[in-house]
Design a protein around this motif. Structure first.
Motif, short mmCIF file in Angstrom:
data_model
loop_
_atom_site.label_atom_id
_atom_site.label_comp_id
_atom_site.label_asym_id
_atom_site.label_seq_id
_atom_site.Cartn_x
_atom_site.Cartn_y
_atom_site.Cartn_z
N CYS A 1 0.57 -1.23 0.52
CA CYS A 1 -0.34 -0.44 -0.15
C CYS A 1 0.64 1.10 -0.73
CB CYS A 1 -0.94 0.09 1.00
SG CYS A 1 -1.82 -1.38 1.71
N ALA A 2 1.92 1.37 0.77
CA ALA A 2 2.53 2.01 1.24
C ALA A 2 3.77 3.27 -0.82
CB ALA A 2 4.30 2.47 1.53
N GLY A 3 3.65 2.34 -1.76
CA GLY A 3 3.77 2.98 -3.09
C GLY A 3 2.92 4.61 -3.34
N CYS A 4 1.30 4.17 -2.93
CA CYS A 4 1.06 4.64 -3.01
C CYS A 4 -0.04 5.76 -2.68
CB CYS A 4 -0.81 4.53 -4.30
SG CYS A 4 -0.44 3.17 -5.62
N HIS A 5 0.12 5.52 -0.69
CA HIS A 5 -0.48 5.66 -0.18
C HIS A 5 0.42 6.21 1.25
CE1 HIS A 5 -4.42 4.71 -0.84
NE2 HIS A 5 -4.19 3.87 -0.92
N VAL A 6 1.80 6.99 0.78
CA VAL A 6 3.03 7.14 1.30
C VAL A 6 2.56 8.52 2.68
CG1 VAL A 6 4.86 8.08 1.59
CG2 VAL A 6 4.81 6.25 0.26
N GLN A 7 2.29 8.56 3.76
CA GLN A 7 1.65 9.37 4.28
C GLN A 7 2.34 10.19 4.62
OE1 GLN A 7 2.37 7.52 9.21
NE2 GLN A 7 0.63 6.22 8.27
N LYS A 8 4.03 10.84 4.02
CA LYS A 8 4.68 12.30 3.99
C LYS A 8 5.19 12.91 2.44
CE LYS A 8 5.62 12.00 8.99
NZ LYS A 8 6.17 12.97 9.88
N ALA A 9 3.94 12.27 1.68
CA ALA A 9 4.61 12.63 0.26
C ALA A 9 3.64 13.59 -0.23
CB ALA A 9 4.87 11.09 -0.57
N THR A 10 4.81 14.21 -1.15
CA THR A 10 4.20 15.46 -1.54
C THR A 10 3.06 15.20 -2.51
OG1 THR A 10 5.95 15.81 -3.15
CG2 THR A 10 5.54 16.95 -0.51
N ALA A 11 2.89 14.09 -3.74
CA ALA A 11 2.17 14.14 -4.62
C ALA A 11 2.44 12.16 -4.49
CB ALA A 11 3.82 14.06 -6.17
N GLN A 12 1.46 11.59 -3.77
CA GLN A 12 1.13 10.47 -4.17
C GLN A 12 -0.50 10.18 -4.58
OE1 GLN A 12 0.09 10.81 0.42
NE2 GLN A 12 -2.16 10.37 0.12
N VAL A 13 -0.32 8.52 -4.64
CA VAL A 13 -1.65 8.21 -6.02
C VAL A 13 -2.72 8.18 -5.18
CG1 VAL A 13 -2.16 6.66 -7.86
CG2 VAL A 13 0.63 7.31 -7.17
N GLY A 14 -3.02 7.95 -4.52
CA GLY A 14 -4.10 7.44 -3.76
C GLY A 14 -4.27 8.46 -2.48
N PRO A 15 -5.03 8.76 -1.82
CA PRO A 15 -5.22 9.32 -0.55
C PRO A 15 -4.85 9.24 0.80
CG PRO A 15 -7.46 8.47 -0.35
CD PRO A 15 -6.38 7.47 -1.87
N SER A 16 -5.22 9.67 2.01
CA SER A 16 -4.25 9.50 2.70
C SER A 16 -4.78 8.80 3.66
CB SER A 16 -4.03 11.29 3.41
OG SER A 16 -4.48 10.87 5.15
N LEU A 17 -4.64 7.78 4.47
CA LEU A 17 -5.43 7.02 5.44
C LEU A 17 -5.24 7.31 6.58
CD1 LEU A 17 -3.76 3.25 3.44
CD2 LEU A 17 -6.11 4.87 2.85
N GLN A 18 -4.57 8.78 6.91
CA GLN A 18 -4.77 9.22 8.02
C GLN A 18 -5.80 9.16 9.25
OE1 GLN A 18 -1.40 9.78 9.56
NE2 GLN A 18 -2.19 10.19 11.41
N ASP A 19 -6.51 8.29 9.97
CA ASP A 19 -7.58 8.42 10.52
C ASP A 19 -8.84 7.68 9.10
OD1 ASP A 19 -7.11 9.64 12.92
OD2 ASP A 19 -7.19 11.80 11.59
N LEU A 20 -8.32 7.10 8.82
CA LEU A 20 -9.23 6.44 7.70
C LEU A 20 -10.21 5.42 8.24
CD1 LEU A 20 -9.95 4.66 5.61
CD2 LEU A 20 -8.31 3.48 5.65
N SER A 21 -9.85 4.73 10.03
CA SER A 21 -10.80 4.40 10.31
C SER A 21 -12.00 5.11 11.22
CB SER A 21 -10.14 3.32 11.34
OG SER A 21 -9.67 4.58 12.58
N GLN A 22 -11.47 6.61 11.49
CA GLN A 22 -12.77 7.81 11.57
C GLN A 22 -14.12 7.73 10.47
OE1 GLN A 22 -12.33 8.78 15.00
NE2 GLN A 22 -10.90 7.49 14.82
N ARG A 23 -13.29 7.55 8.92
CA ARG A 23 -14.46 7.16 8.09
C ARG A 23 -14.82 6.52 7.20
NH1 ARG A 23 -9.26 10.25 6.07
NH2 ARG A 23 -8.92 8.46 5.24
#
Length: 102
Positions: free
Chosen positions: A42-64
């Protein structure tokens, strides 16, 4: 509006009755193993601190999203460019455990 809510509730019940989903939800996940699965898949697309990530941030995903919603997202491949991914039930439980901590 009521019909939409009933439809969503019914759809959620169908997903929960899926044997794979039931098995995943019955297992205890290991967030350390889940982190390793995340890094490999998953990290290839959902890197937490990338400036150009493909996928959305997964931060607080379990809240959403609910655990069932997360499972369906991962295994369905219905949201391009996210590929379909079929982890074993234990791997999915581990991944869920990790994602809950983001």
């Amino acid at each position: 509006m009521l019909l939409i809510l009933l439809w969503l509730f019914g759809l959620n019940m169908i997903h929960v009755s899926d044997p794979y989903v039931e098995q995943v939800l019955s297992l205890d996940g290991d967030p350390i193993k889940g982190h390793a699965i995340f890094q490999m898949n998953c990290a290839g697309c959902h890197v937490q601190k990338a400036t150009a990530q493909v996928g959305p941030s997964l931060q607080d995903l379990s809240q959403r999203k609910s655990p069932v919603g997360i499972i369906q997202q991962v295994i369905s491949g219905e949201t391009p460019p996210m590929p379909q991914f079929q982890p074993s039930p234990q791997e999915m439980a581990d991944l869920l455990s990790y994602l809950e901590k983001l």
